[in-house]
Design a protein around this motif. Sequence first.
Motif, PDB file in Angstrom:
ATOM      1  N   SER A 144       0.124  -1.128   0.154  1.00 36.44           N
ATOM      2  CA  SER A 144      -0.477   0.056   0.582  1.00 36.44           C
ATOM      3  C   SER A 144       0.885   0.766  -0.141  1.00 36.44           C
ATOM      4  N   THR A 145       1.715   1.358   0.214  1.00 30.94           N
ATOM      5  CA  THR A 145       3.048   1.878   1.102  1.00 30.94           C
ATOM      6  C   THR A 145       3.468   2.365  -0.858  1.00 30.94           C
ATOM      7  N   ASP A 146       4.264   1.277  -1.228  1.00 33.70           N
ATOM      8  CA  ASP A 146       4.260   1.547  -2.519  1.00 33.70           C
ATOM      9  C   ASP A 146       3.618   2.241  -3.393  1.00 33.70           C
ATOM     10  N   LEU A 147       2.512   1.381  -3.401  1.00 34.16           N
ATOM     11  CA  LEU A 147       1.280   2.287  -4.543  1.00 34.16           C
ATOM     12  C   LEU A 147       0.898   3.761  -4.453  1.00 34.16           C
ATOM     13  N   SER A 148       1.393   4.280  -2.411  1.00 29.90           N
ATOM     14  CA  SER A 148       0.694   5.327  -2.324  1.00 29.90           C
ATOM     15  C   SER A 148       2.134   6.639  -3.601  1.00 29.90           C
ATOM     16  N   THR A 149       3.069   5.730  -3.439  1.00 30.20           N
ATOM     17  CA  THR A 149       4.138   6.635  -3.655  1.00 30.20           C
ATOM     18  C   THR A 149       5.060   6.401  -5.055  1.00 30.20           C
ATOM     19  N   GLN A 150       3.835   5.459  -5.651  1.00 30.80           N
ATOM     20  CA  GLN A 150       4.014   5.897  -7.249  1.00 30.80           C
ATOM     21  C   GLN A 150       2.867   6.422  -7.659  1.00 30.80           C
ATOM     22  N   LEU A 151       1.760   6.764  -6.997  1.00 29.92           N
ATOM     23  CA  LEU A 151       0.695   7.210  -7.690  1.00 29.92           C
ATOM     24  C   LEU A 151       1.023   9.300  -7.604  1.00 29.92           C
ATOM     25  N   GLN A 152       1.619   8.979  -6.233  1.00 29.00           N
ATOM     26  CA  GLN A 152       2.061  10.273  -6.179  1.00 29.00           C
ATOM     27  C   GLN A 152       3.160  10.805  -7.181  1.00 29.00           C
ATOM     28  N   TRP A 153       4.254   9.829  -7.669  1.00 30.86           N
ATOM     29  CA  TRP A 153       4.792  10.031  -8.450  1.00 30.86           C
ATOM     30  C   TRP A 153       4.821  10.503  -9.579  1.00 30.86           C
ATOM     31  N   GLN A 154       3.978   9.738 -10.232  1.00 25.88           N
ATOM     32  CA  GLN A 154       3.128   8.885 -10.961  1.00 25.88           C
ATOM     33  C   GLN A 154       1.865  10.955 -11.983  1.00 25.88           C
ATOM     34  N   ARG A 155       1.277  10.624 -11.238  1.00 29.67           N
ATOM     35  CA  ARG A 155       0.125  11.874 -10.959  1.00 29.67           C
ATOM     36  C   ARG A 155       1.138  13.244 -11.636  1.00 29.67           C
ATOM     37  N   SER A 156       1.901  13.717 -10.473  1.00 38.40           N
ATOM     38  CA  SER A 156       3.052  15.124 -10.715  1.00 38.40           C
ATOM     39  C   SER A 156       3.965  14.878 -11.944  1.00 38.40           C
TER      40      SER A 156
END
Length: 308
Positions: A144-156
């Motif tokens: 879940s932490t990895d997904l949150s990190t990926q999503l933040q970077w990806q959307r930015s």
Amino acid sequence: MFEAGHNQRNHAALTEHRTSKPWMSSPTYFHTASFSPSSSLKILSHCQSGVTKGLKQSGKPVEVMGLLQGRPDPSNPGTIIVTDSFPLPIEGFETRVIADDSSVINHMIALGDLMEDLRPEKFCGWYHSHPFDVTTHPHTFFSSTDLSTQLQWQRSEDSHGNPWLGCVIDPLRSMSTSELIMESFRAFPPEYTPFDKFSCPDGSVVKNESERLQRWGACFNRYYRLDTVYHMSTESNKIVSRINEDFKWVESLTGGSGSDSSRIVKAVERWEEGKEGRGKARDEFKDIRGERKAEEVKRKGLQGVFGV
């Protein structure tokens, strides 16, 4: 003149690709992550260093993290090319690698500015290790932490023409199988609905909850897997085959000395630089091979004398 014109056309195509951002209209636009030999070797070496360091300090491997450098490939839509990788000063335990420390962010910004001055590629993703026990399944998944990190970077990054990739490496299984166990992922946007509530990142539908969670984690239907391949010219293929023949490359990076690992990685980087670097790379491989043979002779001699 031809090379200059060719490079200009490639740069223009990449600029147009970044400007048009076709990935913004499709949550599964990317299907392939293509890694250079040197980036793969550096990733594995870094992840193994976390295993070695953690075992020495606390008896437990630590997770490590780094950045990927590369670009989307306008000539092969849906492909992200990874040309290099860089370790970050981040360590953690069991899915808790988080890149939100201000010193780490400053480190990333400074490194990014330097790299963009020297190379046409940009940071295009991140990698981290899951050094858990060797079990039935590889530990290549997003927590879940990895997904949150990926999503933040990806959307930015995606919206600025720089699509973002997330990779997870299983260093213990890599050691066990003598094969690099690494998988590449992208997150689905929050508004995306998977075609089946039991669909997994590899496209399979697994209804057994225990099996599904063990392999892909609790957020299994919020990200998907890309094909991970290794782009190699004929010359690069030769050197990787030679490394595997002479050194068993995964074993060299996971079981050899730290100095050997760094020397092999640097030699591969020289090889990729072109004809001039290949001569230096050959000399380095010859030196390492000679030193290893001498160590083997010495070891066998001690066994004969002392029975050890």
